[in-house]
Design an enzyme around this catalytic site. Structure first.
Site, mmCIF file in Angstrom:
data_model
loop_
_atom_site.group_PDB
_atom_site.id
_atom_site.type_symbol
_atom_site.label_atom_id
_atom_site.label_comp_id
_atom_site.label_asym_id
_atom_site.label_seq_id
_atom_site.Cartn_x
_atom_site.Cartn_y
_atom_site.Cartn_z
ATOM 1 N N GLU A 251 -5.698 3.458 3.360
ATOM 2 C CA GLU A 251 -6.162 4.081 4.603
ATOM 3 C C GLU A 251 -7.671 4.318 4.605
ATOM 4 O OE1 GLU A 251 -4.492 4.182 7.133
ATOM 5 O OE2 GLU A 251 -2.378 4.318 6.617
ATOM 6 N N ASP B 71 0.860 -1.187 0.000
ATOM 7 C CA ASP B 71 0.000 0.000 0.000
ATOM 8 C C ASP B 71 0.895 1.235 0.000
ATOM 9 O OD1 ASP B 71 0.836 -0.846 2.496
ATOM 10 O OD2 ASP B 71 -1.126 -0.769 3.423
#
Length: 391
Positions: free
Chosen positions: A118, A49
């Site tokens: 997120e 990520d």
């Protein structure tokens, strides 16, 4: 999240320079890189990520973030306050190591630079952009997260669910407005919403098995404007956590049942019953394949040392959107953790002789880069060589 333009550009450049085939603009800011082995074999996906957070860094470090942005109409700093910079660097390092070892493996390596983790929407967006149809469905998938509560260089892997599923839920409780001195003339949404809040707690305590974890938290309750006015609307904001899809179904269906039927009990007409809305910022639980965990654990213990491989169960119910890559269609996968804080620092914090270890998302979050990145690369490369043996 979803603004990772410079980060994606940097990742793409490094991977291109190493010799991988790189595609950008996947789901806006995602990156895919392909490395073909000299022989056919399994397809393995590795995901990192890549998004930062709207947090102004307060560390005194050589690599302290100085980036600024506007978020929700307010200027703020941006930092990798969850260690995604470690994930990115390890992804690139893994690519370099696999290029240098092409005679030791077969198959196809797929590297995924995923945006917007997120907000738990990036993996879903990449799948909606036909990821597997365009680049091939992997046989296995791997990912890791750096951890500030684990000693630097330690690998932690568990069978079951290392991360919970998370759902964001809103309940809109409608009432009938009236004067606060004449409550009989209206239907008070604050009273009804309060009853709903309390009743929701029975979902975990009375509808789940005592050995089955679940969380229903009402994080916000908004209603009214003035002391003597009964409002027409109350708004509840919930986070719901689980470790398997059966529990998730029980909790989400139970929230709707409780909210609507308490509305009926309060005498609301059918067209004014509480409305339950499920947000797209939700994710199923991350569930490791048990056989693959045991297989890789042996590889890591042999290659890195038994003292560097643990099976520490998380205490909280943090969530991840990695399962959007592995759940539908199902892909055999393992998600592990890599320690990133000096062991002496952790010991001092536990003994009360040193400062607390900064939590993820804190403006003073920090990781020891060298041991964390190195361990991430080492563990990933060992796993790949095990899963992609040369014929």
């Amino acid at each position: 999240s979803n603004r990772e333009f410079k980060t994606a550009e940097k990742i793409a450049k490094h991977l291109t320079d190493i010799g991988l085939q790189v595609e950008t603009n996947i789901a806006k800011t995602g990156v895919i890189a392909i490395l073909e082995g000299d022989q056919p074999g399994k397809v393995i996906a590795i995901r990192a990520d890549i998004d930062g957070l709207p947090v102004t860094e307060r560390n005194d470090l050589d690599f302290k973030s100085e980036v600024k942005t506007t978020f929700l109409n307010t200027e703020t700093g941006v930092m990798h306050a969850c260690g995604h910079d470690v994930h990115i660097t390890s992804l690139i390092g893994t690519a370099k190591q696999m290029v240098d070892r092409k005679d030791q493996w077969s198959g196809t390596l797929m590297l995924i630079g995923q945006p917007a983790e997120e907000r738990v929407i990036g993996a879903r967006a990449m799948m909606a952009d036909n990821l597997w149809q365009r680049f091939g469905k992997p046989d296995y998938a791997l990912a890791f997260h750096v951890s500030s509560i684990l000693p630097s260089g330690v690998i932690n892997v568990v069978e079951g669910a290392p991360f919970a599923g998370a759902d964001t839920v809103d309940i809109y409780v409608r009432g009938i407005g009236a004067h606060g001195a004449s409550p009989h003339a209206g239907k008070d949404p604050i009273v009804l919403a309060s009853q709903i809040v309390m009743a929701l707690q029975t979902l975990v305590s009375r509808e789940l098995s005592p050995r089955q974890p679940g969380v229903v938290t009402v994080g916000a309750f908004h209603s009214g404007t003035k002391h003597n006015i009964i409002s027409e609307l109350a708004h509840l904001q919930l986070t719901v956590r689980n470790t398997n899809l059966k529990t998730r179904d029980i909790l989400l269906k139970g929230i709707k049942r409780i909210a609507e039927n308490l509305g009926r009990a309060a005498g609301l007409p059918e067209d004014k019953l509480p409305q339950v809305v499920y947000s797209e910022e939700s994710t199923p639980p991350t569930v490791n394949n048990a056989a693959m965990v045991r297989r890789l654990k042996q590889v890591w213990q042999s290659g890195m040392g038994e003292d560097r491989v643990t099976a520490f169960e998380a205490e909280g119910m943090g969530a991840e959107d990695f399962p959007f890559f592995t759940t539908d269609p199902e892909i055999t996968s393992v998600y592990f953790s890599v320690g990133g804080t000096d062991a002496d620092y952790i010991t001092a914090a536990k003994n009360g002789t040193g400062p607390a270890v900064p939590s993820h998302h804190s403006p003073i979050f920090k990781i020891e880069p060298q041991p964390a990145v190195t361990a991430g690369i080492e563990a990933t490369v060992l796993a790949l060589l095990e899963l992609m043996p040369s014929e």
